[in-house]
Design a protein around this motif. Structure first.
Motif, PDB file in Angstrom:
ATOM      1  N   LYS A  14      62.899  15.910  97.018  1.00 37.86           N
ATOM      2  CA  LYS A  14      62.622  17.275  97.440  1.00 37.86           C
ATOM      3  C   LYS A  14      63.645  17.777  98.445  1.00 37.86           C
ATOM      4  O   LYS A  14      63.869  18.974  98.541  1.00 37.86           O
ATOM      5  N   SER A  15      64.282  16.904  99.199  1.00 35.30           N
ATOM      6  CA  SER A  15      65.254  17.352 100.186  1.00 35.30           C
ATOM      7  C   SER A  15      66.476  17.971  99.512  1.00 35.30           C
ATOM      8  O   SER A  15      67.091  18.873 100.051  1.00 35.30           O
ATOM      9  N   ASN A  16      66.834  17.482  98.314  1.00 37.01           N
ATOM     10  CA  ASN A  16      67.955  18.077  97.584  1.00 37.01           C
ATOM     11  C   ASN A  16      67.630  19.505  97.154  1.00 37.01           C
ATOM     12  O   ASN A  16      68.489  20.374  97.178  1.00 37.01           O
ATOM     13  N   GLY A  17      66.394  19.734  96.760  1.00 40.07           N
ATOM     14  CA  GLY A  17      65.984  21.073  96.356  1.00 40.07           C
ATOM     15  C   GLY A  17      66.019  22.047  97.516  1.00 40.07           C
ATOM     16  O   GLY A  17      66.445  23.195  97.375  1.00 40.07           O
ATOM     17  N   VAL A  18      65.581  21.605  98.699  1.00 36.73           N
ATOM     18  CA  VAL A  18      65.598  22.463  99.880  1.00 36.73           C
ATOM     19  C   VAL A  18      67.037  22.761 100.291  1.00 36.73           C
ATOM     20  O   VAL A  18      67.377  23.888 100.625  1.00 36.73           O
ATOM     21  N   GLY A  19      67.914  21.764 100.244  1.00 38.54           N
ATOM     22  CA  GLY A  19      69.319  21.960 100.583  1.00 38.54           C
ATOM     23  C   GLY A  19      69.986  22.942  99.640  1.00 38.54           C
ATOM     24  O   GLY A  19      70.770  23.795 100.066  1.00 38.54           O
ATOM     25  N   LEU A  20      69.675  22.833  98.349  1.00 35.12           N
ATOM     26  CA  LEU A  20      70.236  23.736  97.359  1.00 35.12           C
ATOM     27  C   LEU A  20      69.765  25.166  97.603  1.00 35.12           C
ATOM     28  O   LEU A  20      70.542  26.108  97.535  1.00 35.12           O
ATOM     29  N   ILE A  21      68.501  25.322  97.929  1.00 31.28           N
ATOM     30  CA  ILE A  21      67.954  26.652  98.215  1.00 31.28           C
ATOM     31  C   ILE A  21      68.634  27.257  99.442  1.00 31.28           C
ATOM     32  O   ILE A  21      68.968  28.442  99.454  1.00 31.28           O
ATOM     33  N   MET A  22      68.885  26.438 100.463  1.00 34.03           N
ATOM     34  CA  MET A  22      69.546  26.933 101.668  1.00 34.03           C
ATOM     35  C   MET A  22      70.982  27.373 101.358  1.00 34.03           C
ATOM     36  O   MET A  22      71.443  28.398 101.862  1.00 34.03           O
ATOM     37  N   VAL A  23      71.673  26.613 100.528  1.00 32.61           N
ATOM     38  CA  VAL A  23      73.035  26.973 100.158  1.00 32.61           C
ATOM     39  C   VAL A  23      73.032  28.282  99.365  1.00 32.61           C
ATOM     40  O   VAL A  23      73.844  29.179  99.620  1.00 32.61           O
ATOM     41  N   ILE A  24      72.128  28.410  98.416  1.00 31.00           N
ATOM     42  CA  ILE A  24      72.023  29.632  97.628  1.00 31.00           C
ATOM     43  C   ILE A  24      71.701  30.821  98.531  1.00 31.00           C
ATOM     44  O   ILE A  24      72.266  31.903  98.385  1.00 31.00           O
ATOM     45  N   HIS A  25      70.803  30.610  99.496  1.00 26.81           N
ATOM     46  CA  HIS A  25      70.445  31.674 100.435  1.00 26.81           C
ATOM     47  C   HIS A  25      71.661  32.104 101.248  1.00 26.81           C
ATOM     48  O   HIS A  25      71.913  33.300 101.422  1.00 26.81           O
ATOM     49  N   ARG A  26      72.438  31.150 101.765  1.00 24.99           N
ATOM     50  CA  ARG A  26      73.625  31.478 102.561  1.00 24.99           C
ATOM     51  C   ARG A  26      74.642  32.262 101.728  1.00 24.99           C
ATOM     52  O   ARG A  26      75.233  33.229 102.199  1.00 24.99           O
ATOM     53  N   VAL A  27      74.855  31.828 100.494  1.00 23.88           N
ATOM     54  CA  VAL A  27      75.795  32.516  99.608  1.00 23.88           C
ATOM     55  C   VAL A  27      75.310  33.938  99.334  1.00 23.88           C
ATOM     56  O   VAL A  27      76.090  34.898  99.364  1.00 23.88           O
ATOM     57  N   ALA A  28      74.014  34.081  99.070  1.00 26.42           N
ATOM     58  CA  ALA A  28      73.455  35.405  98.795  1.00 26.42           C
ATOM     59  C   ALA A  28      73.618  36.325 100.001  1.00 26.42           C
ATOM     60  O   ALA A  28      73.994  37.501  99.856  1.00 26.42           O
ATOM     61  N   VAL A  29      73.378  35.816 101.193  1.00 26.87           N
ATOM     62  CA  VAL A  29      73.522  36.617 102.409  1.00 26.87           C
ATOM     63  C   VAL A  29      74.979  37.041 102.589  1.00 26.87           C
ATOM     64  O   VAL A  29      75.274  38.204 102.901  1.00 26.87           O
ATOM     65  N   MET A  30      75.910  36.124 102.361  1.00 20.43           N
ATOM     66  CA  MET A  30      77.331  36.461 102.489  1.00 20.43           C
ATOM     67  C   MET A  30      77.735  37.520 101.474  1.00 20.43           C
ATOM     68  O   MET A  30      78.499  38.437 101.791  1.00 20.43           O
ATOM     69  N   LEU A  31      77.230  37.419 100.241  1.00 20.53           N
ATOM     70  CA  LEU A  31      77.552  38.407  99.217  1.00 20.53           C
ATOM     71  C   LEU A  31      77.011  39.781  99.577  1.00 20.53           C
ATOM     72  O   LEU A  31      77.703  40.789  99.419  1.00 20.53           O
ATOM     73  N   VAL A  32      75.789  39.833 100.055  1.00 23.40           N
ATOM     74  CA  VAL A  32      75.184  41.111 100.442  1.00 23.40           C
ATOM     75  C   VAL A  32      75.945  41.717 101.616  1.00 23.40           C
ATOM     76  O   VAL A  32      76.255  42.917 101.624  1.00 23.40           O
ATOM     77  N   GLU A  33      76.269  40.896 102.619  1.00 22.23           N
ATOM     78  CA  GLU A  33      77.017  41.403 103.771  1.00 22.23           C
ATOM     79  C   GLU A  33      78.388  41.921 103.343  1.00 22.23           C
ATOM     80  O   GLU A  33      78.839  42.965 103.801  1.00 22.23           O
TER      81      GLU A  33
END
Length: 124
Positions: A1-20
């Motif tokens: 489950k820790s890999n899934g949480v890490g992947l979600i955090m990476v996707i979230h960071r990328v999404a935030v950077m794209l929106v900004e």
């Protein structure tokens, strides 16, 4: 489950950077056509705002003169190979012998290298 949480955090960071980034680009004028406000030269060249025609209630539409100048400027180019060759020759005995990449300015290169190299021998 820790890999899934890490992947979600990476996707979230990328999404935030794209929106900004997407929000920043319009503020920088990326999606807006802008014509430079050029001062009237001694030769009587018109201001850029005087070249386009104005329709009532509409933005300036490029005139034929504006389009011709734009096409002329767009066709002036130098290949990457030619640019690298020119840069490699700066500082040689033939092209700008006193060239120093850390101290020479764009003005120095234009006046001491580009203008002399573009001179056609007929004073033009």
């Amino acid at each position: 489950k820790s890999n899934g949480v890490g992947l979600i955090m990476v996707i979230h960071r990328v999404a935030v950077m794209l929106v900004e980034s997407a929000c920043l680009l319009p503020m920088l004028g990326l999606f807006h056509e802008q014509r430079p406000q050029l001062p009237k030269a001694d030769g009587g060249a018109p201001l850029a705002s005087q070249i386009g025609s104005v329709d009532e209630g509409h933005e300036n539409q490029p005139s034929a003169e504006w389009k011709a100048k734009l096409t002329d400027l767009a066709r002036r180019s130098i290949s990457v190979g030619d640019l690298l060759s020119f840069y490699a020759q700066l500082g040689s005995t033939e092209i700008m012998p006193r060239y120093d990449p850390w101290r020479s300015t764009t003005n120095d290169v234009v006046r001491q290298a580009i203008i002399p190299l573009s001179h056609d021998g007929q004073g033009k």
